[in-house]
Write a protein that holds these residues in place. Sequence first.
Motif, mmCIF file in Angstrom:
data_model
loop_
_atom_site.group_PDB
_atom_site.id
_atom_site.type_symbol
_atom_site.label_atom_id
_atom_site.label_comp_id
_atom_site.label_asym_id
_atom_site.label_seq_id
_atom_site.Cartn_x
_atom_site.Cartn_y
_atom_site.Cartn_z
ATOM 1 N N LEU A 55 17.176 72.640 35.204
ATOM 2 C CA LEU A 55 15.891 72.144 34.706
ATOM 3 C C LEU A 55 15.114 73.244 33.981
ATOM 4 C CD1 LEU A 55 14.878 70.056 37.829
ATOM 5 C CD2 LEU A 55 15.803 69.205 35.654
ATOM 6 N N GLN A 56 15.348 74.486 34.358
ATOM 7 C CA GLN A 56 14.639 75.605 33.749
ATOM 8 C C GLN A 56 15.155 75.927 32.353
ATOM 9 O OE1 GLN A 56 14.903 78.820 36.585
ATOM 10 N NE2 GLN A 56 14.184 77.484 38.220
ATOM 11 N N LYS A 57 16.412 75.584 32.072
ATOM 12 C CA LYS A 57 16.989 75.985 30.786
ATOM 13 C C LYS A 57 17.345 74.823 29.865
ATOM 14 C CE LYS A 57 21.672 76.178 32.571
ATOM 15 N NZ LYS A 57 22.882 76.911 32.739
ATOM 16 N N GLY A 58 17.285 73.597 30.359
ATOM 17 C CA GLY A 58 17.711 72.445 29.560
ATOM 18 C C GLY A 58 16.789 72.137 28.398
ATOM 19 N N ASN A 59 17.377 71.711 27.283
ATOM 20 C CA ASN A 59 16.596 71.303 26.116
ATOM 21 C C ASN A 59 15.998 69.915 26.278
ATOM 22 O OD1 ASN A 59 17.124 73.680 24.726
ATOM 23 N ND2 ASN A 59 19.015 72.872 23.846
ATOM 24 N N ASP A 60 16.539 69.135 27.212
ATOM 25 C CA ASP A 60 16.089 67.768 27.418
ATOM 26 C C ASP A 60 15.246 67.637 28.692
ATOM 27 O OD1 ASP A 60 18.190 68.250 29.134
ATOM 28 O OD2 ASP A 60 19.183 66.319 28.783
ATOM 29 N N VAL A 61 14.382 68.632 28.920
ATOM 30 C CA VAL A 61 13.533 68.679 30.113
ATOM 31 C C VAL A 61 12.072 68.733 29.675
ATOM 32 C CG1 VAL A 61 12.972 70.034 32.185
ATOM 33 C CG2 VAL A 61 15.340 69.883 31.407
ATOM 34 N N SER A 62 11.232 67.931 30.322
ATOM 35 C CA SER A 62 9.810 67.950 29.973
ATOM 36 C C SER A 62 9.218 69.325 30.266
ATOM 37 C CB SER A 62 9.046 66.876 30.751
ATOM 38 O OG SER A 62 8.909 67.235 32.108
ATOM 39 N N GLU A 63 8.197 69.677 29.528
ATOM 40 C CA GLU A 63 7.561 70.984 29.695
ATOM 41 C C GLU A 63 7.023 71.170 31.116
ATOM 42 O OE1 GLU A 63 3.780 73.438 27.851
ATOM 43 O OE2 GLU A 63 4.749 71.918 26.613
ATOM 44 N N GLU A 109 18.762 67.966 50.367
ATOM 45 C CA GLU A 109 19.253 69.028 51.259
ATOM 46 C C GLU A 109 20.021 70.114 50.514
ATOM 47 O OE1 GLU A 109 22.313 65.918 50.819
ATOM 48 O OE2 GLU A 109 20.215 65.803 51.381
ATOM 49 N N LYS A 110 20.471 69.841 49.287
ATOM 50 C CA LYS A 110 21.186 70.827 48.469
ATOM 51 C C LYS A 110 20.238 71.629 47.584
ATOM 52 C CE LYS A 110 25.063 67.669 48.053
ATOM 53 N NZ LYS A 110 25.730 66.765 47.118
ATOM 54 N N GLY A 111 18.941 71.300 47.628
ATOM 55 C CA GLY A 111 17.967 71.974 46.784
ATOM 56 C C GLY A 111 17.861 71.385 45.389
ATOM 57 N N GLU A 112 18.496 70.234 45.156
ATOM 58 C CA GLU A 112 18.427 69.570 43.856
ATOM 59 C C GLU A 112 17.169 68.705 43.790
ATOM 60 O OE1 GLU A 112 23.158 68.809 43.118
ATOM 61 O OE2 GLU A 112 22.096 67.549 44.573
ATOM 62 N N TRP A 113 16.689 68.504 42.572
ATOM 63 C CA TRP A 113 15.492 67.691 42.353
ATOM 64 C C TRP A 113 15.868 66.336 41.777
ATOM 65 C CZ3 TRP A 113 10.863 70.901 40.116
ATOM 66 C CH2 TRP A 113 10.507 71.885 41.042
ATOM 67 N N LEU A 114 15.175 65.309 42.214
ATOM 68 C CA LEU A 114 15.361 63.955 41.730
ATOM 69 C C LEU A 114 14.572 63.786 40.434
ATOM 70 C CD1 LEU A 114 16.517 61.116 42.256
ATOM 71 C CD2 LEU A 114 14.445 60.641 43.593
ATOM 72 N N VAL A 115 15.273 63.476 39.344
ATOM 73 C CA VAL A 115 14.631 63.385 38.032
ATOM 74 C C VAL A 115 15.052 62.107 37.317
ATOM 75 C CG1 VAL A 115 14.283 65.866 37.739
ATOM 76 C CG2 VAL A 115 16.450 64.839 37.038
ATOM 77 N N VAL A 116 14.226 61.710 36.357
ATOM 78 C CA VAL A 116 14.478 60.493 35.591
ATOM 79 C C VAL A 116 14.301 60.778 34.101
ATOM 80 C CG1 VAL A 116 13.732 58.988 37.467
ATOM 81 C CG2 VAL A 116 12.072 59.694 35.739
ATOM 82 N N LYS A 117 14.937 59.950 33.284
ATOM 83 C CA LYS A 117 14.690 59.937 31.845
ATOM 84 C C LYS A 117 14.083 58.578 31.515
ATOM 85 C CE LYS A 117 18.003 63.177 29.883
ATOM 86 N NZ LYS A 117 19.121 63.353 28.944
ATOM 87 N N LYS A 118 12.887 58.603 30.932
ATOM 88 C CA LYS A 118 12.185 57.379 30.555
ATOM 89 C C LYS A 118 12.750 56.845 29.239
ATOM 90 C CE LYS A 118 8.589 58.022 33.552
ATOM 91 N NZ LYS A 118 8.116 57.167 34.582
ATOM 92 N N THR A 119 12.516 55.564 28.995
ATOM 93 C CA THR A 119 13.001 54.926 27.774
ATOM 94 C C THR A 119 11.915 54.784 26.715
ATOM 95 O OG1 THR A 119 12.508 52.729 28.644
ATOM 96 C CG2 THR A 119 14.740 53.574 29.017
ATOM 97 N N TYR A 120 10.721 55.332 26.984
ATOM 98 C CA TYR A 120 9.594 55.126 26.073
ATOM 99 C C TYR A 120 8.651 56.333 26.111
ATOM 100 C CZ TYR A 120 6.926 54.493 30.306
ATOM 101 O OH TYR A 120 6.350 54.718 31.521
ATOM 102 N N GLY A 173 6.104 59.653 25.239
ATOM 103 C CA GLY A 173 6.285 61.069 24.977
ATOM 104 C C GLY A 173 7.386 61.720 25.793
ATOM 105 N N LEU A 174 7.797 61.083 26.886
ATOM 106 C CA LEU A 174 8.866 61.634 27.725
ATOM 107 C C LEU A 174 10.223 60.975 27.463
ATOM 108 C CD1 LEU A 174 6.941 61.936 31.115
ATOM 109 C CD2 LEU A 174 7.521 63.768 29.506
ATOM 110 N N LYS A 175 10.287 60.108 26.472
ATOM 111 C CA LYS A 175 11.537 59.413 26.167
ATOM 112 C C LYS A 175 12.659 60.420 25.930
ATOM 113 C CE LYS A 175 13.668 56.119 23.060
ATOM 114 N NZ LYS A 175 13.464 55.185 21.945
ATOM 115 N N GLY A 176 13.766 60.239 26.671
ATOM 116 C CA GLY A 176 14.929 61.096 26.502
ATOM 117 C C GLY A 176 14.844 62.446 27.187
ATOM 118 N N LEU A 177 13.753 62.701 27.907
ATOM 119 C CA LEU A 177 13.572 63.981 28.609
ATOM 120 C C LEU A 177 13.621 63.770 30.113
ATOM 121 C CD1 LEU A 177 10.554 65.480 26.616
ATOM 122 C CD2 LEU A 177 12.989 65.998 26.321
ATOM 123 N N TRP A 178 14.234 64.719 30.808
ATOM 124 C CA TRP A 178 14.160 64.676 32.268
ATOM 125 C C TRP A 178 12.715 64.943 32.677
ATOM 126 C CZ3 TRP A 178 17.892 62.349 34.483
ATOM 127 C CH2 TRP A 178 19.212 62.497 34.072
#
Length: 135
Positions: free
Chosen positions: A119-127, A19-30, A32-37
């Motif tokens: 999410l648009q500017k973070g370095n730890d966000v998947s492409e 309801e706040k316009g935020e997105w639900l995101v995860v960081k995987k432990t393995y 190509g997405l390891k360490g990325l939202w």
Amino acid sequence: MKKDRGKVWLGAAAVVENEKGEWLVVKKTYGGLKGLWSLPAGFVDDNETIDEAAVREVKEETGVDTQVCELIGFRTGVLKYGVSDHLAIFAATPKEENPTLCQCEREIAEVAWLPRHELQKGNDVSEMLRELSAK
């Protein structure tokens, strides 16, 4: 037990917005997405529709019960070794306000609600997530 998925992979993901316009995101432990939202996502199981898979994956990875609203995207490509990889991306909403988050799977390092501008500017966000959040 790891399932042999053959040479054609079908996955499902969900952009879950609160309801706040935020997105639900995860960081995987393995992988190509390891360490990325990234989006909660995973493979479609036997005897399951692709939208059911998206709802299940969100629940398994974050603890949040959702309902799918619509299909918003489809990513497709060929990986090394000739694997055909496909991902359906759905828009979804939480079934309740302010749901409790949990890292329900050992494959998940972090779970969070983040605003799109982060999410648009973070370095730890998947492409893919960065591109989706810019639309």
